[in-house]
Design an enzyme around this catalytic site. Structure first.
Site, PDB file in Angstrom:
ATOM      1  NE  ARG A 164      45.898  -8.814  10.011  1.00  0.00           N
ATOM      2  CZ  ARG A 164      46.381  -8.125  10.935  1.00  0.00           C
ATOM      3  NH1 ARG A 164      45.871  -6.732  10.901  1.00  0.00           N
ATOM      4  NH2 ARG A 164      47.329  -8.364  11.842  1.00  0.00           N
ATOM      5  CB  SER A 253      47.203 -14.081  12.677  1.00  0.00           C
ATOM      6  OG  SER A 253      48.142 -13.417  13.480  1.00  0.00           O
ATOM      7  CD  GLU A 353      45.108 -12.230   8.887  1.00  0.00           C
ATOM      8  OE1 GLU A 353      45.920 -11.794   7.674  1.00  0.00           O
ATOM      9  OE2 GLU A 353      45.777 -12.450   9.975  1.00  0.00           O
TER      10      GLU A 353
HETATM   11  N1  EPU Z   1      47.996 -15.213  23.456  1.00  0.00           N
HETATM   12  C1  EPU Z   1      47.745 -16.423  24.303  1.00  0.00           C
HETATM   13  N2  EPU Z   1      48.402 -17.468  23.744  1.00  0.00           N
HETATM   14  C2  EPU Z   1      48.624 -17.728  22.391  1.00  0.00           C
HETATM   15  C3  EPU Z   1      48.655 -16.563  21.540  1.00  0.00           C
HETATM   16  C4  EPU Z   1      48.441 -15.644  22.173  1.00  0.00           C
HETATM   17  O1  EPU Z   1      47.507 -16.315  25.425  1.00  0.00           O
HETATM   18  O2  EPU Z   1      49.018 -18.931  21.972  1.00  0.00           O
HETATM   19  C5  EPU Z   1      47.606 -13.949  24.060  1.00  0.00           C
HETATM   20  C6  EPU Z   1      48.902 -13.259  24.550  1.00  0.00           C
HETATM   21  O3  EPU Z   1      49.228 -13.542  25.717  1.00  0.00           O
HETATM   22  C7  EPU Z   1      48.388 -11.630  24.249  1.00  0.00           C
HETATM   23  C8  EPU Z   1      47.345 -11.867  23.228  1.00  0.00           C
HETATM   24  O4  EPU Z   1      46.807 -13.412  23.149  1.00  0.00           O
HETATM   25  O5  EPU Z   1      47.719 -11.230  25.508  1.00  0.00           O
HETATM   26  C9  EPU Z   1      47.365 -11.214  21.870  1.00  0.00           C
HETATM   27  O6  EPU Z   1      48.722 -11.968  21.371  1.00  0.00           O
HETATM   28  P1  EPU Z   1      49.604 -11.243  20.394  1.00  0.00           P
HETATM   29  O7  EPU Z   1      49.988  -9.936  20.981  1.00  0.00           O
HETATM   30  O8  EPU Z   1      50.692 -12.060  20.059  1.00  0.00           O
HETATM   31  O9  EPU Z   1      48.722 -10.638  19.165  1.00  0.00           O
HETATM   32  P2  EPU Z   1      47.613 -11.263  18.575  1.00  0.00           P
HETATM   33  O10 EPU Z   1      46.492 -10.605  18.636  1.00  0.00           O
HETATM   34  O11 EPU Z   1      47.741 -12.699  18.431  1.00  0.00           O
HETATM   35  C10 EPU Z   1      47.775  -9.713  16.404  1.00  0.00           C
HETATM   36  C11 EPU Z   1      47.959  -9.771  14.750  1.00  0.00           C
HETATM   37  C12 EPU Z   1      49.464 -10.205  14.424  1.00  0.00           C
HETATM   38  C13 EPU Z   1      50.274  -8.946  14.937  1.00  0.00           C
HETATM   39  C14 EPU Z   1      49.956  -8.910  16.582  1.00  0.00           C
HETATM   40  C15 EPU Z   1      50.694  -7.578  17.012  1.00  0.00           C
HETATM   41  C16 EPU Z   1      45.776 -10.579  14.050  1.00  0.00           C
HETATM   42  C17 EPU Z   1      44.953 -11.637  13.567  1.00  0.00           C
HETATM   43  N3  EPU Z   1      46.982 -10.909  14.256  1.00  0.00           N
HETATM   44  O12 EPU Z   1      48.095 -10.882  16.768  1.00  0.00           O
HETATM   45  O13 EPU Z   1      49.318  -9.996  13.026  1.00  0.00           O
HETATM   46  O14 EPU Z   1      51.638  -9.146  14.550  1.00  0.00           O
HETATM   47  O15 EPU Z   1      48.810  -8.715  16.665  1.00  0.00           O
HETATM   48  O16 EPU Z   1      50.272  -6.391  16.577  1.00  0.00           O
HETATM   49  O17 EPU Z   1      45.246  -9.530  14.144  1.00  0.00           O
HETATM   50  C18 EPU Z   1      49.221 -11.573  11.093  1.00  0.00           C
HETATM   51  O18 EPU Z   1      48.218 -11.095  10.571  1.00  0.00           O
HETATM   52  O19 EPU Z   1      49.626 -12.287  10.328  1.00  0.00           O
HETATM   53  C19 EPU Z   1      49.668 -11.207  12.379  1.00  0.00           C
HETATM   54  C20 EPU Z   1      50.942 -12.080  12.687  1.00  0.00           C
END
Ligand code: EPU
Length: 357
Positions: A164, A253, A353
């Protein structure tokens, strides 16, 4: 060049924050940018470049000249045995660009479907999702230097992509080298991206490793999915857990996923064995910021009209509507409260972010 005065910015930011631009220029071509720089009144004023407004928190009216990027155009630049090279204008809607490439038979951007925003904003934060980052499909971009009016092209190395992150998120160094844009020099506020070119490798290979995608593939009972199938799965997954900015204002995010040392991670695991963590190739450990925020009990909570989304704690949302929308101040108050509780419980500082303006 279209110059507008006292323009409401609520439709121009996906959070739906109420704010006004004193002066807004709709930039529909590179010539429009040159016209801004040749204009005696506009040229000396500070500028704010706005794409789809999907990664910005406006904390008040905007005094700098807003350059609203509306350069359009999608075309195949080159086809070789090894890649399709596709070019898009900075003002193209990102998701429509992904859909267009697939409709033309140029696969490779499908994992990045449904990310809000424009093409010109994509390299700024090196957008990424479901195992693919923009830098994995990037060829080069064209930009205009706001200080000199010079057009220039950058390759991936010159963009200095990180998680990012890119050269466009860093302030210019105080004494730029003469006549060029040396690698690593910050370009925030200085360069305006006008066109982006993508390298879509041939033959196409699916990127499936991400758990949510693997689950969808198993459910569908498909061994060798097509790019179109992956596109549809990604759209379904995003729709199920992320709010549609057209319905509930948000900027995706709100925090980056932090990285820690294996020692720090072991320390946290000892206290919170369920923490979601991923080992990175460089030996560091990435933690899921959404999990950390969720563990602090923030999911579904609100401060004023700023809320934490019920299905994904990493996304802050606008619980107001129309004229009584959330303010940038309320969003930042909530963000700071979240940062404090994550720091107090885990000793980790979450980094926002979006750009806070
Ligand atoms: N999780 C929780 N509780 C929550 C949210 C997440 O326990 O409320 C856990 C989920 O269960 C999972 C882990 O956290 O095990 C990761 O969650 P998720 O797969 O939703 O991905 P993320 O790391 O929260 C990142 C990116 C997203 C992208 C997704 C999919 C960043 C900051 N965010 O989110 O990007 O769509 O992976 O690749 O890296 C964005 O940048 O705006 C964005 C949406």
């Amino acid at each position: 060049m279209v110059v507008e005065k006292n323009v409401p910015l609520q439709p121009c930011n996906t959070f739906g924050i109420v704010a006004r631009a004193h002066t807004l220029v709709r930039v529909r071509s590179v010539e429009d940018l040159h016209a801004v720089l040749a204009d005696a009144q506009l040229a000396p004023l500070p500028k704010l470049v706005l794409g789809g407004g999907s990664n910005i928190v406006l904390t008040g009216d905007v005094r700098p000249v807003v350059l609203k990027m509306e350069i359009k155009g999608l075309r195949l630049v080159e086809a070789t045995d090894r890649a399709w090279i596709v070019e898009a204008g900075a003002g193209e809607v990102w998701h429509d660009t992904v859909a267009w490439t697939l409709a033309q038979g140029f696969a490779g951007l499908e994992n990045l479907a449904l990310i809000p925003g424009t093409v010109g904003a994509a390299p700024v934060q090196n957008i990424g999702a479901y195992g693919v980052e923009l830098q994995d499909r990037f060829e080069s971009l064209d930009a205009v230097d706001l200080a000199t009016g010079q057009c220039f092209t950058l390759d991936a190395a010159q963009c200095a992509f990180g998680y990012r992150d890119s050269v466009f998120k860093h302030a210019p160094s105080p004494s730029p080298a003469e006549g060029g844009l040396p690698r690593g020099m910050g370009l925030a506020g200085r360069a305006v991206i006008t066109h982006v070119r993508f390298r879509l490798p041939r033959p196409w290979k699916p990127v499936l490793g991400y758990l949510d995608l693997e689950r969808r593939r198993a459910e569908a009972g498909v061994d060798q999915p097509t790019a179109q199938q992956i596109f549809e799965w990604v759209c379904d997954i995003r729709r199920a857990k992320l709010p549609d900015p057209a319905v509930i204002g948000n900027a995706g995010s709100f925090f980056k996923n932090p990285t820690v040392t294996p020692e720090q991670c072991a320390d946290i695991i000892a206290r919170d064995p369920k923490i979601v963590h991923y080992p990175m190739p460089d030996g560091s450990i990435k933690l899921a910021a959404g999990w950390l925020i969720d563990a602090c009990g923030w999911k579904g909570k609100s401060v004023g009209k700023a809320g934490v989304y019920e299905k994904q704690a990493l996304v802050l949302v606008n619980r107001g509507q129309g004229a009584s929308s959330v303010t940038g101040g309320e969003v930042m108050t909530l963000a700071r409260a979240i940062q404090t509780s994550v720091y107090e419980r885990f000793g980790i500082r979450l980094e926002p972010e979006p750009v806070v303006w």
